[in-house]
Design a protein around this motif. Structure first.
Motif, short mmCIF file in Angstrom:
data_model
loop_
_atom_site.label_atom_id
_atom_site.label_comp_id
_atom_site.label_asym_id
_atom_site.label_seq_id
_atom_site.Cartn_x
_atom_site.Cartn_y
_atom_site.Cartn_z
N ASN A 153 -3.18 -11.36 -15.20
CA ASN A 153 -3.14 -11.14 -13.94
C ASN A 153 -4.70 -10.63 -13.58
OD1 ASN A 153 -0.11 -11.47 -13.77
ND2 ASN A 153 -0.12 -9.31 -14.80
N ILE A 154 -4.54 -11.05 -12.00
CA ILE A 154 -5.84 -10.19 -11.40
C ILE A 154 -5.61 -8.74 -10.87
CG2 ILE A 154 -7.57 -10.26 -9.61
CD1 ILE A 154 -7.10 -13.39 -9.28
N ILE A 155 -6.26 -7.90 -11.42
CA ILE A 155 -6.00 -6.59 -11.12
C ILE A 155 -7.25 -6.10 -10.02
CG2 ILE A 155 -5.94 -4.20 -12.11
CD1 ILE A 155 -4.03 -5.98 -13.36
N VAL A 156 -6.71 -5.60 -8.81
CA VAL A 156 -7.58 -5.27 -7.85
C VAL A 156 -7.34 -3.80 -7.68
CG1 VAL A 156 -8.40 -5.49 -5.56
CG2 VAL A 156 -7.31 -7.43 -6.93
N LYS A 157 -8.69 -2.93 -8.10
CA LYS A 157 -8.63 -1.49 -7.47
C LYS A 157 -9.03 -1.56 -6.24
CE LYS A 157 -10.88 2.61 -8.84
NZ LYS A 157 -11.96 3.67 -9.81
N GLN A 158 -8.37 -0.92 -5.22
CA GLN A 158 -9.02 -0.67 -3.88
C GLN A 158 -9.75 0.66 -3.80
OE1 GLN A 158 -6.36 -2.92 -0.80
NE2 GLN A 158 -5.17 -1.38 -1.85
N VAL A 159 -11.12 0.51 -3.37
CA VAL A 159 -11.77 1.55 -3.36
C VAL A 159 -11.75 1.81 -1.55
CG1 VAL A 159 -14.12 2.52 -3.52
CG2 VAL A 159 -13.18 0.95 -5.15
N GLY A 160 -11.82 3.23 -1.31
CA GLY A 160 -11.73 3.67 0.26
C GLY A 160 -10.69 4.24 0.51
N HIS A 161 -10.48 4.64 1.74
CA HIS A 161 -9.24 5.40 2.10
C HIS A 161 -9.12 5.59 3.73
CE1 HIS A 161 -12.93 8.20 2.57
NE2 HIS A 161 -12.13 8.72 3.90
N ALA A 162 -8.12 5.88 4.07
CA ALA A 162 -8.07 5.95 5.60
C ALA A 162 -7.74 7.24 5.96
CB ALA A 162 -6.83 5.09 6.27
N THR A 163 -8.03 7.68 7.45
CA THR A 163 -8.06 9.14 7.92
C THR A 163 -7.18 8.66 9.34
OG1 THR A 163 -9.90 9.23 8.89
CG2 THR A 163 -9.58 10.29 6.43
N LEU A 164 -5.82 9.36 9.29
CA LEU A 164 -5.23 9.28 10.63
C LEU A 164 -5.24 10.69 11.16
CD1 LEU A 164 -3.13 7.94 12.40
CD2 LEU A 164 -1.15 8.84 10.91
N THR A 165 -5.72 10.65 12.56
CA THR A 165 -5.79 12.02 13.37
C THR A 165 -4.70 11.89 14.43
OG1 THR A 165 -7.97 12.04 13.05
CG2 THR A 165 -7.18 13.43 14.80
#
Length: 375
Positions: A153-165
């Protein structure tokens, strides 16, 4: 869409491309380490702006944010499976690529706008900003990918984040830190790849409410694909009136409250898609105009034209980078400014011991296009 994946090899790969697909899979299997040069980022945040924010209490609002987030996962991660037969390798975005869209004001929900910019090519990083001024909602974030190959399988580590205000009626603001799940692309050897979400992601509210979302796919002997369980817990030290709860099901279809059995999310009905300007109205850096000939060739089975146009775009990008090096300049971002740390991530991340404890951020400059507010 059934809970199982079709095991017939090559169903989604054109006959003329099966040898190319096999070569691609073999090339992935031969790499140990980062695969960013071989795969494009599979993530783009595509919200369904239908929830009635902001809600009356911190608990209610945090629960609505969780519900909204779960409801976006199908559009993000299984849309290509349903429209194209299987997951497809996205085109590698180029530095400076743009995507603008909006959801018109309908039924009093207000206009929701979307600005996306490719802020890095190596590694690929996408920054985005979503806003609904009448609801007092803004969502800002970025995502990058670190990919590897393991167990077929391809393993994808997602880097980053989101902020909701969320702007509240009392002129105060509530903030939410949203982390990203890990991806696992399965079905490669059968030529019918699909995405499963894996491990754990979090939604931490500044009010203290925390959503811990655990993802699980279909096992060899049991379980269902695209499954999750979300534990929704109150702030530390909250009184007896604050009750923990949990929700589980399939993020691609339905989920329920584990205590009451009430439906929590249902994404089986068609969702409204984002409105985008016609290709002929777009600028040269906007995604659909930039990749128009490539996409047309792929849709029509003209892979020679698609490959030629793709190579032209990529060669132009390489030449721009060489010119910048020669001139001692660098590419200037259009809508975002990079910042080495994010105080909001650090502050809210401490509440659930986020890993990593510090992340960078791309700040939107409020200079996006004006969107048509008509339906």
């Amino acid at each position: 869409m059934s809970d199982t994946v079709d095991d017939q090899p090559g169903d989604a790969v054109p006959a003329s491309q099966k040898s190319t697909w096999t070569h691609f899979i073999k090339s992935i299997a031969s790499v140990s380490g980062d695969l960013s040069s071989l795969t494009a980022p599979p993530f783009i945040l595509s919200p369904s702006p239908s929830q009635n924010f902001p809600g009356r209490t911190p608990e209610d609002r945090a629960k609505r944010v969780l519900k909204w987030f779960i409801s976006t996962l199908k559009g993000q991660y299984t849309s290509r499976n349903e429209t194209m037969g299987s997951e497809k390798k996205p085109l590698n975005p180029v530095l400076g690529e743009l995507f603008y869209g909006h959801w018109p004001d309908k039924n009093g929900r207000g206009l929701t706008t979307l600005v996306v910019e490719q802020v890095s090519h190596h590694p690929p990083i996408t920054a985005y900003y979503i806003a609904n001024a009448s609801r007092g909602l803004t969502l800002q974030g970025h995502s990058a990918q670190k990919t590897s190959f393991s167990g077929g399988n391809i393993i994808v580590k997602q880097v980053g984040h989101a902020t909701l205000t969320v702007s509240l009626p009392n002129e105060k603001k509530e903030e939410y830190l949203i982390t990203l799940p890990r991806l696992r692309i399965e079905g490669l050897w059968y030529g019918s790849p699909y995405i499963e979400l894996a491990e754990t992601s979090y939604i931490q509210s500044s009010s203290g409410w925390l959503s811990t979302i655990k993802y699980q796919g279909k096992g060899y002997f049991s379980g269902k694909s695209h499954s999750f369980k979300a534990d929704f817990t109150p702030p530390i030290g909250a009184g007896s009136g604050s009750q923990a709860s949990s929700f589980e099901g399939q993020w691609k279809s339905t989920s329920k409250d584990t205590r009451t059995g009430a439906v929590f999310t249902d994404v089986t009905s068609p969702k409204e898609e984002v409105t985008v300007r016609q290709v002929e109205e777009q600028g040269e850096w906007e995604s659909r105009a930039l990749w128009y000939k490539v996409a047309k060739g792929i849709r029509e089975g003209d892979f020679e034209t698609a490959a030629r146009e793709k190579s032209r775009i990529e060669n132009e990008q390489r030449q721009r980078r060489r010119d910048e090096v020669a001139a001692g300049t660098s590419w200037q971002l259009k809508h975002f400014v990079h910042q080495g740390d994010d105080p909001l991530y650090e502050r809210l991340g401490k509440l659930f011991k986020a890993v990593p404890p510090i992340e960078d951020v791309y700040i939107y400059q409020n200079n996006g296009p004006t969107f048509d507010d008509s339906a």
